[in-house]
Design a protein around this motif. Sequence first.
Motif, PDB file in Angstrom:
ATOM      1  N   GLN A 183       3.207 -36.308 -35.816  1.00  0.00           N
ATOM      2  CA  GLN A 183       2.407 -38.172 -35.574  1.00  0.00           C
ATOM      3  C   GLN A 183       3.872 -38.494 -35.042  1.00  0.00           C
ATOM      4  O   GLN A 183       4.025 -39.304 -33.838  1.00  0.00           O
ATOM      5  CB  GLN A 183       2.017 -38.214 -36.260  1.00  0.00           C
ATOM      6  CG  GLN A 183       0.339 -38.075 -37.102  1.00  0.00           C
ATOM      7  CD  GLN A 183      -0.277 -37.705 -35.717  1.00  0.00           C
ATOM      8  OE1 GLN A 183      -0.208 -38.749 -34.864  1.00  0.00           O
ATOM      9  NE2 GLN A 183      -0.808 -37.048 -36.062  1.00  0.00           N
TER      10      GLN A 183
ATOM     11  N   THR B  95       4.681 -39.981 -31.536  1.00  0.00           N
ATOM     12  CA  THR B  95       5.036 -41.770 -31.656  1.00  0.00           C
ATOM     13  C   THR B  95       6.621 -42.178 -30.817  1.00  0.00           C
ATOM     14  O   THR B  95       6.833 -42.504 -29.404  1.00  0.00           O
ATOM     15  CB  THR B  95       5.012 -42.098 -32.720  1.00  0.00           C
ATOM     16  OG1 THR B  95       3.270 -42.734 -32.376  1.00  0.00           O
ATOM     17  CG2 THR B  95       4.990 -43.812 -32.561  1.00  0.00           C
TER      18      THR B  95
ATOM     19  N   PHE C 288      -0.680 -44.836 -32.032  1.00  0.00           N
ATOM     20  CA  PHE C 288       1.008 -44.280 -32.273  1.00  0.00           C
ATOM     21  C   PHE C 288       0.515 -44.748 -34.391  1.00  0.00           C
ATOM     22  O   PHE C 288       0.524 -45.506 -34.427  1.00  0.00           O
ATOM     23  CB  PHE C 288       1.774 -45.621 -31.629  1.00  0.00           C
ATOM     24  CG  PHE C 288       1.907 -45.125 -30.299  1.00  0.00           C
ATOM     25  CD1 PHE C 288       2.077 -44.047 -30.007  1.00  0.00           C
ATOM     26  CD2 PHE C 288       1.146 -46.020 -29.847  1.00  0.00           C
ATOM     27  CE1 PHE C 288       2.165 -44.116 -28.301  1.00  0.00           C
ATOM     28  CE2 PHE C 288       1.333 -45.660 -28.295  1.00  0.00           C
ATOM     29  CZ  PHE C 288       1.478 -45.381 -27.941  1.00  0.00           C
ATOM     30  N   TYR C 289       1.566 -43.454 -34.808  1.00  0.00           N
ATOM     31  CA  TYR C 289       2.077 -43.422 -35.915  1.00  0.00           C
ATOM     32  C   TYR C 289       2.956 -43.383 -36.082  1.00  0.00           C
ATOM     33  O   TYR C 289       3.537 -42.734 -35.678  1.00  0.00           O
ATOM     34  CB  TYR C 289       1.125 -42.174 -36.603  1.00  0.00           C
ATOM     35  CG  TYR C 289       1.352 -42.107 -38.179  1.00  0.00           C
ATOM     36  CD1 TYR C 289      -0.448 -42.721 -39.160  1.00  0.00           C
ATOM     37  CD2 TYR C 289       2.037 -41.442 -38.402  1.00  0.00           C
ATOM     38  CE1 TYR C 289       0.146 -42.979 -40.067  1.00  0.00           C
ATOM     39  CE2 TYR C 289       2.070 -41.161 -40.192  1.00  0.00           C
ATOM     40  CZ  TYR C 289       1.618 -42.231 -41.263  1.00  0.00           C
ATOM     41  OH  TYR C 289       1.693 -41.876 -42.464  1.00  0.00           O
ATOM     42  N   TYR C 290       3.607 -43.828 -37.432  1.00  0.00           N
ATOM     43  CA  TYR C 290       5.154 -43.744 -37.501  1.00  0.00           C
ATOM     44  C   TYR C 290       5.309 -43.622 -39.111  1.00  0.00           C
ATOM     45  O   TYR C 290       4.499 -45.022 -39.375  1.00  0.00           O
ATOM     46  CB  TYR C 290       5.739 -44.125 -36.987  1.00  0.00           C
ATOM     47  CG  TYR C 290       8.015 -44.216 -37.125  1.00  0.00           C
ATOM     48  CD1 TYR C 290       8.195 -42.791 -36.539  1.00  0.00           C
ATOM     49  CD2 TYR C 290       8.300 -45.112 -37.255  1.00  0.00           C
ATOM     50  CE1 TYR C 290       9.102 -42.683 -36.976  1.00  0.00           C
ATOM     51  CE2 TYR C 290       9.732 -44.727 -38.345  1.00  0.00           C
ATOM     52  CZ  TYR C 290      10.221 -43.558 -37.466  1.00  0.00           C
ATOM     53  OH  TYR C 290      11.950 -43.538 -37.909  1.00  0.00           O
TER      54      TYR C 290
ATOM     55  N   PHE D 259      -0.680 -49.437 -33.221  1.00  0.00           N
ATOM     56  CA  PHE D 259       0.018 -48.859 -33.927  1.00  0.00           C
ATOM     57  C   PHE D 259       0.003 -49.145 -35.808  1.00  0.00           C
ATOM     58  O   PHE D 259       0.532 -49.781 -36.173  1.00  0.00           O
ATOM     59  CB  PHE D 259       2.037 -49.468 -33.325  1.00  0.00           C
ATOM     60  CG  PHE D 259       3.218 -49.424 -33.866  1.00  0.00           C
ATOM     61  CD1 PHE D 259       3.411 -48.388 -33.066  1.00  0.00           C
ATOM     62  CD2 PHE D 259       4.195 -49.438 -34.597  1.00  0.00           C
ATOM     63  CE1 PHE D 259       4.881 -48.114 -33.307  1.00  0.00           C
ATOM     64  CE2 PHE D 259       4.972 -49.211 -35.380  1.00  0.00           C
ATOM     65  CZ  PHE D 259       5.674 -48.353 -34.551  1.00  0.00           C
TER      66      PHE D 259
ATOM     67  N   TYR E  45       5.542 -51.246 -27.569  1.00  0.00           N
ATOM     68  CA  TYR E  45       4.510 -50.872 -27.834  1.00  0.00           C
ATOM     69  C   TYR E  45       3.733 -52.482 -27.854  1.00  0.00           C
ATOM     70  O   TYR E  45       2.818 -52.526 -26.422  1.00  0.00           O
ATOM     71  CB  TYR E  45       4.458 -50.664 -29.525  1.00  0.00           C
ATOM     72  CG  TYR E  45       2.721 -51.012 -29.710  1.00  0.00           C
ATOM     73  CD1 TYR E  45       1.682 -50.476 -29.604  1.00  0.00           C
ATOM     74  CD2 TYR E  45       1.945 -52.149 -30.746  1.00  0.00           C
ATOM     75  CE1 TYR E  45      -0.078 -50.427 -30.032  1.00  0.00           C
ATOM     76  CE2 TYR E  45       1.040 -52.566 -31.119  1.00  0.00           C
ATOM     77  CZ  TYR E  45       0.361 -51.364 -30.362  1.00  0.00           C
ATOM     78  OH  TYR E  45      -0.825 -52.192 -30.426  1.00  0.00           O
TER      79      TYR E  45
END
Length: 714
Positions: free
Chosen positions: A61, A65, A677-679, A647, A705
């Motif tokens: 992931q 991103t 979106f994954y961080y 996000f 983003y």
Amino acid sequence: MRLKRLLLAGAASALLMAEAAHSGLVQTAAAGAAPVITANTTIAFLDDIHGSQAMAWVRAQNLHTTSTLEKDPRYAGFYKTVLSGLQAPDRLAMPSLMGGAVWNFWQDAAHPHGIWREASQASYLKKTPDWTVRLDVDALAKQDGINWVFKGANCLAPADEHCLVALSNGGEDAETLREFNTKTGQFVPGGFVFSRSKQTAAWVDANTILLARDWDGKGTTLTPSGYPYVVKTMVRGAATGQEAELYRGEPSDMAVMPMVLTDGDGHQLALIQRNVNFFETRYAVVEGGKSLRWLALPAKSEIQGMLKGRLIVSVEEDWHPAGQAAIPAGSLLSVDPVAAERDMQVIFTPGASQSIDQVGVTKNTVVVSLFDNVRGRAMRFTAPQAGQPWQATPLALPDMTSIHIVDTDHASDTAFLSVEGYLEPSQLWLLERKGQPRKVKSAPARFKTDNLVTEQFWATSTDGTRIPYFIVHRRDIKLNGANPTLLTAYGGFQVSYTPLYAPEIGQLWLERGGVYVVANIRGGGEFGPAWHEAGRKSGRQKVYDDFASVGRDLISRKITSPRYLGIRGRSNGGLLSGVQMTQHPDLWNAVIIGVPLLDMEHFETMSAGASWAAEYGSMSVPAEADFLRSISPVQNLKADISYPEPFIFTATSDDRVGPVHARRFAARLEAMGKPFFYYEDIEGGHSGTVNAPEVAHERALEAVYLSHRLMDKE
């Protein structure tokens, strides 16, 4: 300091400054055989926080991103801009008053972990102080081979020579405590060392410490919230295992901890603080080093310090002491520690539009920062002569700002206050024994403000309650509904969200034509305990209705429209963003969800979640369980609804909220085939990123983003 302040410190900040860690960006290596989640995938593997499958999914992931957002040509400039501000050498060095000197913890490009340094008060007031470095955390991290994050020091008053330095591995809440001598600048050979644990220590004298921690390493003396409930007396040189148990709380408590107060006249008072839950506390005086005498204070109260041998106490509920006039919630009192109910004086009771923010105690005065219609104010109260009332002096400080107490000196009447606004860089003001405070230092402006203005508007919530909010925008704004707008709030735990100078908001958003909005919704402390109480437990839908009402007010004023409106929140504010995404998917076009709670059906069994049942409610109470099910973002995602692409960011080593909430939410979106979106910062704690380069990295990703979602033409 009460536990809730320790747990919530920094929670509402728009900008999280680096605490410490390695230099360079977290690696986003190829994920290898990362699991792909579909509607038929069991996602229980994500609960194994450091498990190989879970981390493979996380890295996949992260790679998606970063590789997507870093391709944007604006990313490099955003990153460089934020990093430059975080590491600027002309940042304010905030003071801590210890042992007659000024101490400061400082990080920059050369010291990503940071240095702890000392200067005389006279030198500190110079443009360039003469600092003496006492502890180099970078050198210590290299020497120990551990990613140390400096979490502060607890020192024995009044000399402040004997200290316990708190060190965290990677930013987690659990800490290692090591004895440090401030005069020699060295860790004490053979001194006190308490291994990694969530723990609290308090000095009684140079050879005695009261300590609450995980005593057997198996968690048997920890509450369901993960905090200790057993306090022991540690004596220098005593054999391991021979510590005398001073107090044992109940396993059902949230936490138990020791505290020792010292005032400027040499009075000392050792106390046990028993947090029954997040908001209800019992205090006991330790007598003779062995026995306890419980104080007759209301359950919702907080001991702020001690002056002239008397406790300075804030009460967060109406108090009706026997034979005394009722004391309104939100008041500040001076209380005799022997006869609390019979001998008390009201120092200050806020008005209907006011609430106390912070309290600092000097040798002869009490300094208070407060809000009046969410605008910062400050006052100084002088201890009275016998039979006389407290003397109040308003302090002349700038309007439309946040005013905070940086530190106070118990040995004198010196205090430092900070002043900042959305468009006003941080200033440091010095308050001495006589007269008004004077400005002694100012941070330089980091972005252009000539064409910007701050206003305060009010929206009407669904139940008719008026909700204030601040809005920062260009003076020449066109009311055409097409202004990119970022709305944020916190709305919980009686934490107030007030004006803050955030360079990355100014540089990456306001200077580029964006509008920035902060909503002072219920659940916070902007108008005192009642404002918070209205949004607690099953009343929490009011918090979410308030926020949505501010969004609609912005639209009705033609400042923006759903196409150009985004939201951001972290921690409890991350839950707020998650609820807004599921309850009002058509109202926003960008949703940033940071280090969040999102699975409210199971939060009590996740990380320190049990500690927040007093705020959110409990699944064990049927009416509260029904409400939690109705708002829980993970369970309320629907396959047939179109959501704005969010996000989501979190941290692997967050041992407070934990990353599993964010993982479950993202995994459910993945199973539904919905974009996101994954961080996940692999080394950060609940404060998220732990060094300036990684803070800049995450903020630059957010800026790309938001630019794509709210500024770019579709």
